[in-house]
Design a protein around this motif. Sequence first.
Motif, PDB file in Angstrom:
ATOM      1  N   VAL A 211       0.841  -1.196   0.000  1.00  0.00           N
ATOM      2  CA  VAL A 211       0.000   0.000   0.000  1.00  0.00           C
ATOM      3  C   VAL A 211       0.875   1.244   0.000  1.00  0.00           C
ATOM      4  O   VAL A 211       1.817   1.355   0.787  1.00  0.00           O
ATOM      5  CB  VAL A 211      -0.929   0.022   1.233  1.00  0.00           C
ATOM      6  N   ARG A 212       0.536   2.171  -0.896  1.00  0.00           N
ATOM      7  CA  ARG A 212       1.118   3.511  -0.847  1.00  0.00           C
ATOM      8  C   ARG A 212       0.041   4.470  -0.341  1.00  0.00           C
ATOM      9  O   ARG A 212      -1.079   4.482  -0.851  1.00  0.00           O
ATOM     10  CB  ARG A 212       1.566   3.987  -2.240  1.00  0.00           C
ATOM     11  N   LEU A 213       0.398   5.263   0.648  1.00  0.00           N
ATOM     12  CA  LEU A 213      -0.499   6.283   1.179  1.00  0.00           C
ATOM     13  C   LEU A 213       0.043   7.652   0.796  1.00  0.00           C
ATOM     14  O   LEU A 213       1.112   8.050   1.244  1.00  0.00           O
ATOM     15  CB  LEU A 213      -0.603   6.145   2.702  1.00  0.00           C
ATOM     16  N   TRP A 214      -0.706   8.339  -0.061  1.00  0.00           N
ATOM     17  CA  TRP A 214      -0.317   9.670  -0.517  1.00  0.00           C
ATOM     18  C   TRP A 214      -1.010  10.708   0.370  1.00  0.00           C
ATOM     19  O   TRP A 214      -2.245  10.762   0.439  1.00  0.00           O
ATOM     20  CB  TRP A 214      -0.728   9.880  -1.972  1.00  0.00           C
TER      21      TRP A 214
ATOM     22  N   PRO B 189       2.723  16.022  -3.536  1.00  0.00           N
ATOM     23  CA  PRO B 189       3.185  17.392  -3.785  1.00  0.00           C
ATOM     24  C   PRO B 189       2.161  18.197  -4.582  1.00  0.00           C
ATOM     25  O   PRO B 189       1.328  17.650  -5.308  1.00  0.00           O
ATOM     26  CB  PRO B 189       4.459  17.177  -4.602  1.00  0.00           C
ATOM     27  N   SER B 190       2.226  19.515  -4.431  1.00  0.00           N
ATOM     28  CA  SER B 190       1.345  20.382  -5.217  1.00  0.00           C
ATOM     29  C   SER B 190       1.694  20.300  -6.692  1.00  0.00           C
ATOM     30  O   SER B 190       0.822  20.402  -7.562  1.00  0.00           O
ATOM     31  CB  SER B 190       1.453  21.829  -4.728  1.00  0.00           C
ATOM     32  N   GLU B 191       2.983  20.113  -6.987  1.00  0.00           N
ATOM     33  CA  GLU B 191       3.415  19.875  -8.365  1.00  0.00           C
ATOM     34  C   GLU B 191       3.661  18.384  -8.504  1.00  0.00           C
ATOM     35  O   GLU B 191       4.679  17.861  -8.081  1.00  0.00           O
ATOM     36  CB  GLU B 191       4.692  20.676  -8.663  1.00  0.00           C
ATOM     37  N   TRP B 192       2.716  17.682  -9.106  1.00  0.00           N
ATOM     38  CA  TRP B 192       2.732  16.226  -9.149  1.00  0.00           C
ATOM     39  C   TRP B 192       3.865  15.698 -10.015  1.00  0.00           C
ATOM     40  O   TRP B 192       4.153  16.228 -11.089  1.00  0.00           O
ATOM     41  CB  TRP B 192       1.397  15.709  -9.678  1.00  0.00           C
ATOM     42  N   VAL B 193       4.514  14.660  -9.523  1.00  0.00           N
ATOM     43  CA  VAL B 193       5.512  13.961 -10.305  1.00  0.00           C
ATOM     44  C   VAL B 193       4.904  12.650 -10.776  1.00  0.00           C
ATOM     45  O   VAL B 193       3.950  12.147 -10.186  1.00  0.00           O
ATOM     46  CB  VAL B 193       6.774  13.674  -9.464  1.00  0.00           C
ATOM     47  N   HIS B 194       5.446  12.082 -11.810  1.00  0.00           N
ATOM     48  CA  HIS B 194       4.859  10.865 -12.378  1.00  0.00           C
ATOM     49  C   HIS B 194       4.963   9.699 -11.388  1.00  0.00           C
ATOM     50  O   HIS B 194       5.972   9.524 -10.714  1.00  0.00           O
ATOM     51  CB  HIS B 194       5.565  10.480 -13.673  1.00  0.00           C
ATOM     52  N   ALA B 195       3.897   8.935 -11.306  1.00  0.00           N
ATOM     53  CA  ALA B 195       3.894   7.697 -10.523  1.00  0.00           C
ATOM     54  C   ALA B 195       2.992   6.703 -11.236  1.00  0.00           C
ATOM     55  O   ALA B 195       1.894   7.049 -11.671  1.00  0.00           O
ATOM     56  CB  ALA B 195       3.396   7.946  -9.109  1.00  0.00           C
ATOM     57  N   GLU B 196       3.471   5.479 -11.366  1.00  0.00           N
ATOM     58  CA  GLU B 196       2.687   4.458 -12.023  1.00  0.00           C
ATOM     59  C   GLU B 196       1.449   4.139 -11.190  1.00  0.00           C
ATOM     60  O   GLU B 196       1.521   3.956  -9.977  1.00  0.00           O
ATOM     61  CB  GLU B 196       3.524   3.188 -12.202  1.00  0.00           C
ATOM     62  N   ALA B 197       0.307   4.062 -11.842  1.00  0.00           N
ATOM     63  CA  ALA B 197      -0.948   3.817 -11.134  1.00  0.00           C
ATOM     64  C   ALA B 197      -0.995   2.401 -10.579  1.00  0.00           C
ATOM     65  O   ALA B 197      -0.466   1.459 -11.169  1.00  0.00           O
ATOM     66  CB  ALA B 197      -2.128   4.053 -12.072  1.00  0.00           C
ATOM     67  N   ALA B 198      -1.642   2.256  -9.431  1.00  0.00           N
ATOM     68  CA  ALA B 198      -1.765   0.966  -8.764  1.00  0.00           C
ATOM     69  C   ALA B 198      -2.938   0.175  -9.331  1.00  0.00           C
ATOM     70  O   ALA B 198      -3.684   0.650 -10.189  1.00  0.00           O
ATOM     71  CB  ALA B 198      -1.943   1.186  -7.265  1.00  0.00           C
TER      72      ALA B 198
END
Length: 380
Positions: free
Chosen positions: A39-42, A74-83
């Motif tokens: 699990v990733r918690l953003w 972050p307010s300026e989103w960086v790329h992250a592969e979707a779960a």
Amino acid sequence: MPQPKTRWDIFCTVVDNFGDIGVTWRLARQLVAEHALPVRLWVDDSHAFERICPEIDVDLAQQWQQGVEVRHWPSEWVHAEAADVVIAAFACQLPANYMDSMAARETPPLWLNLDYLSAEDWVTGCHGLPSVKYKTVQKFFFFPGFKPGTGGLLRERGLLERRRQFQQDRSAQRQFLQGLGIDPAPDAQLISLFAYENTGLASWLDVLAGDATPTHLLVPEGRILGDVARWLGVETLTVGAIQARQTLTVQVLPFVRQDQYDHLLWCCDFNAVRGEDSFVRAQWAGRPMLWHIYQQDDDIHLDKLDAFLALYTKGLPPEAAQAMNGLWRAWNAGQPIGEHWLAARKHWPPLQENAEAWCLEQALQADLATALVQFYVNWI
């Protein structure tokens, strides 16, 4: 059940100080601990998170806590592969780039809006229904709730058994309270108070101070402290402060981690709570309680309050139910509650029995984390 490789992302925008992060942090930990899921918690506010999880390093963009990968949103989103499963807690808006990443997957993820808790009748009909769609990705409503046909409540495995053992162990309770610097008189009733600002508080404190039964009022630092300080006639109250007025002792507690707050609720004879996370935990404590619901425009929160009261008090004798309804409604209207408190105290044994019966009734449903996992299994 899904294989451990099934990846889950939970997104949390901290709106109401601690309620949002409180719910999502509990959920993330349970999915890891009991369902062996990565699990990733953003979270967009690490400082609010730090209050309930002091181990958090607010300067890190990525870290692991209790098996959960915690990521700063972050307010300026960086790329992250979707779960594989994406949970937007409390209708928070996902980053546009992340939504594109969801749509780019060969197999679209399960996208869930984990909504606010409500006992209203319409929740059962809407739970699990499709919501909006983004390109190839369908979003679904997922409602926690108190009735069959909803997602249930957050409840860790063995929670009620641990609670019963603790409440039957006077030595364990005394040791826990002493660890927080609490030393109540042997015959004092313990009350916890965690609430938003409330103009009705003074009348309650007046009655408690004049009661023949001593009261030790435990107030975790928070928004109600200003009202408590005004009643005491002091400028400010800080952690560790202890003030006595007649038979009432007021003690300010530090903001504690979640498991400690559970134990605090278990120690108390009565718990006044606010928001959503503490509201659910007070129900698992099996003790009489008072809920300060989050205020919404046009007083629509009062519909949620009445819907819950109708369920919670249905097992009470009419006079006891009337007393609880009066207490809760006056508190949430900011009206004096002293007389309502005295009315409720006349029905203390049935209120205690009802609190435990309600707890056991809710425990018959699947817990929220298990219901989410089962929803995914059914979906695939």
